[in-house]
Design a protein around this motif. Structure first.
Motif, PDB file in Angstrom:
ATOM      1  N   GLN A  16      47.958  45.941  46.738  1.00  0.00           N
ATOM      2  CA  GLN A  16      48.351  44.835  47.612  1.00  0.00           C
ATOM      3  C   GLN A  16      47.699  43.543  47.148  1.00  0.00           C
ATOM      4  N   ALA A  17      46.426  43.618  46.791  1.00  0.00           N
ATOM      5  CA  ALA A  17      45.706  42.433  46.327  1.00  0.00           C
ATOM      6  C   ALA A  17      46.292  41.912  45.020  1.00  0.00           C
ATOM      7  N   ALA A  18      46.676  42.808  44.130  1.00  0.00           N
ATOM      8  CA  ALA A  18      47.253  42.399  42.847  1.00  0.00           C
ATOM      9  C   ALA A  18      48.524  41.590  43.061  1.00  0.00           C
ATOM     10  N   GLU A  19      49.372  42.056  43.959  1.00  0.00           N
ATOM     11  CA  GLU A  19      50.611  41.325  44.239  1.00  0.00           C
ATOM     12  C   GLU A  19      50.296  39.947  44.815  1.00  0.00           C
ATOM     13  N   ALA A  20      49.347  39.885  45.720  1.00  0.00           N
ATOM     14  CA  ALA A  20      48.976  38.603  46.324  1.00  0.00           C
ATOM     15  C   ALA A  20      48.367  37.660  45.286  1.00  0.00           C
ATOM     16  N   LEU A  21      47.528  38.188  44.404  1.00  0.00           N
ATOM     17  CA  LEU A  21      46.875  37.341  43.400  1.00  0.00           C
ATOM     18  C   LEU A  21      47.872  36.674  42.464  1.00  0.00           C
ATOM     19  N   ARG A  22      48.960  37.355  42.181  1.00  0.00           N
ATOM     20  CA  ARG A  22      49.976  36.772  41.294  1.00  0.00           C
ATOM     21  C   ARG A  22      50.635  35.541  41.922  1.00  0.00           C
ATOM     22  N   ALA A  23      50.526  35.392  43.234  1.00  0.00           N
ATOM     23  CA  ALA A  23      51.122  34.241  43.925  1.00  0.00           C
ATOM     24  C   ALA A  23      50.191  33.034  43.948  1.00  0.00           C
ATOM     25  N   VAL A  24      48.939  33.220  43.580  1.00  0.00           N
ATOM     26  CA  VAL A  24      47.956  32.137  43.670  1.00  0.00           C
ATOM     27  C   VAL A  24      47.962  31.347  42.351  1.00  0.00           C
ATOM     28  N   PRO A  25      48.299  30.060  42.412  1.00  0.00           N
ATOM     29  CA  PRO A  25      48.334  29.273  41.172  1.00  0.00           C
ATOM     30  C   PRO A  25      46.930  28.937  40.667  1.00  0.00           C
ATOM     31  N   ARG A  26      46.858  28.617  39.397  1.00  0.00           N
ATOM     32  CA  ARG A  26      45.606  28.117  38.833  1.00  0.00           C
ATOM     33  C   ARG A  26      45.167  26.914  39.648  1.00  0.00           C
ATOM     34  N   GLY A  27      43.889  26.783  39.797  1.00  0.00           N
ATOM     35  CA  GLY A  27      43.383  25.662  40.575  1.00  0.00           C
ATOM     36  C   GLY A  27      43.219  25.965  42.052  1.00  0.00           C
ATOM     37  N   ARG A  28      43.641  27.161  42.469  1.00  0.00           N
ATOM     38  CA  ARG A  28      43.520  27.531  43.877  1.00  0.00           C
ATOM     39  C   ARG A  28      42.831  28.869  44.071  1.00  0.00           C
ATOM     40  N   LEU A  29      42.386  29.508  42.975  1.00  0.00           N
ATOM     41  CA  LEU A  29      41.749  30.819  43.036  1.00  0.00           C
ATOM     42  C   LEU A  29      40.257  30.703  42.752  1.00  0.00           C
ATOM     43  N   MET A  30      39.445  31.403  43.541  1.00  0.00           N
ATOM     44  CA  MET A  30      37.999  31.495  43.317  1.00  0.00           C
ATOM     45  C   MET A  30      37.592  32.960  43.345  1.00  0.00           C
ATOM     46  N   VAL A  31      36.481  33.268  42.677  1.00  0.00           N
ATOM     47  CA  VAL A  31      35.947  34.623  42.621  1.00  0.00           C
ATOM     48  C   VAL A  31      34.622  34.627  43.383  1.00  0.00           C
ATOM     49  N   GLU A  32      34.443  35.623  44.260  1.00  0.00           N
ATOM     50  CA  GLU A  32      33.271  35.687  45.128  1.00  0.00           C
ATOM     51  C   GLU A  32      32.616  37.067  45.050  1.00  0.00           C
ATOM     52  N   THR A  33      31.370  37.132  45.522  1.00  0.00           N
ATOM     53  CA  THR A  33      30.702  38.431  45.605  1.00  0.00           C
ATOM     54  C   THR A  33      30.823  39.056  46.984  1.00  0.00           C
ATOM     55  N   ASP A  34      30.703  38.285  48.033  1.00  0.00           N
ATOM     56  CA  ASP A  34      30.539  38.752  49.408  1.00  0.00           C
ATOM     57  C   ASP A  34      29.283  39.613  49.521  1.00  0.00           C
ATOM     58  N   ALA A  35      28.299  39.292  48.670  1.00  0.00           N
ATOM     59  CA  ALA A  35      27.034  40.048  48.661  1.00  0.00           C
ATOM     60  C   ALA A  35      26.398  40.000  50.042  1.00  0.00           C
ATOM     61  N   PRO A  36      25.846  41.094  50.463  1.00  0.00           N
ATOM     62  CA  PRO A  36      25.574  42.336  49.731  1.00  0.00           C
ATOM     63  C   PRO A  36      26.672  43.387  49.877  1.00  0.00           C
ATOM     64  N   TYR A  37      27.851  42.985  50.371  1.00  0.00           N
ATOM     65  CA  TYR A  37      28.923  43.933  50.651  1.00  0.00           C
ATOM     66  C   TYR A  37      29.955  43.974  49.536  1.00  0.00           C
ATOM     67  N   LEU A  38      30.856  44.932  49.609  1.00  0.00           N
ATOM     68  CA  LEU A  38      32.022  45.079  48.742  1.00  0.00           C
ATOM     69  C   LEU A  38      31.670  45.173  47.256  1.00  0.00           C
ATOM     70  N   THR A  39      30.735  46.028  46.948  1.00  0.00           N
ATOM     71  CA  THR A  39      30.399  46.300  45.554  1.00  0.00           C
ATOM     72  C   THR A  39      31.649  46.817  44.845  1.00  0.00           C
ATOM     73  N   PRO A  40      31.971  46.278  43.659  1.00  0.00           N
ATOM     74  CA  PRO A  40      33.178  46.728  42.947  1.00  0.00           C
ATOM     75  C   PRO A  40      33.169  48.241  42.697  1.00  0.00           C
ATOM     76  N   ARG A  41      34.225  48.897  43.142  1.00  0.00           N
ATOM     77  CA  ARG A  41      34.323  50.349  42.984  1.00  0.00           C
ATOM     78  C   ARG A  41      34.789  50.744  41.593  1.00  0.00           C
ATOM     79  N   THR A  42      35.051  49.765  40.729  1.00  0.00           N
ATOM     80  CA  THR A  42      35.444  50.070  39.354  1.00  0.00           C
ATOM     81  C   THR A  42      34.239  50.404  38.480  1.00  0.00           C
ATOM     82  N   ILE A  43      33.037  50.254  39.006  1.00  0.00           N
ATOM     83  CA  ILE A  43      31.837  50.606  38.240  1.00  0.00           C
ATOM     84  C   ILE A  43      31.762  52.122  38.169  1.00  0.00           C
ATOM     85  N   ARG A  44      31.793  52.640  36.946  1.00  0.00           N
ATOM     86  CA  ARG A  44      31.776  54.084  36.715  1.00  0.00           C
ATOM     87  C   ARG A  44      30.684  54.427  35.724  1.00  0.00           C
ATOM     88  N   PRO A  45      30.106  55.580  35.838  1.00  0.00           N
ATOM     89  CA  PRO A  45      30.320  56.556  36.900  1.00  0.00           C
ATOM     90  C   PRO A  45      29.732  56.081  38.217  1.00  0.00           C
TER      91      PRO A  45
END
Length: 127
Positions: A49-78
């Motif tokens: 769902q997020a991927a589809e939404a991100l494709r709608a966001v133009p350059r200049g309107r997207l930011m990357v955040e941590t939301d620390a200390p929450y929402l640790t990326p689950r792509t970290i393996r193992p």
């Protein structure tokens, strides 16, 4: 500093987890979209769902955040290497997933989201 958007507001939709339609509605208000480690979570279709939404966001309107200390990326393996606490040093995982979702290189995504952040918050050029 930031300028008021088309809807008379300047702001960032922090930790955006919505649909493409919701992203488009926020963008129409002149708001920016901030994404976190939520996009790295494949459970219950969250990242799709997020991927589809991100494709709608133009350059200049997207930011990357941590939301620390929450929402640790689950792509970290193992999993045993994934810390329970999110920190800014884990942003590369969010950037990698966001770039994948948007069909951009990580370097390109990092460059344009950093520039967006600098402009929005009136930061001196970090690049």
């Amino acid at each position: 500093g930031c300028e008021f958007g088309e809807g008379g507001m300047a702001g960032v939709v922090h930790c955006f987890t919505g649909t493409r339609e919701e992203a488009e509605a926020f963008l129409a208000m002149g708001l920016h979209i901030g994404v976190t480690g939520w996009i790295c979570d494949g459970r219950e279709g969250r990242s799709a769902q997020a991927a589809e939404a991100l494709r709608a966001v133009p350059r200049g309107r997207l930011m990357v955040e941590t939301d620390a200390p929450y929402l640790t990326p689950r792509t970290i393996r193992p999993n045993r290497l994934r810390p329970w606490r999110n920190e800014p040093c884990l942003l590369p995982h969010v950037c990698a997933k966001a770039a994948e979702c948007r069909g951009e290189s990580v370097e390109d995504l990092c460059s344009h989201t950093l520039r967006t952040t600098e402009l929005f918050f009136g930061l001196p050029g970090l690049t």
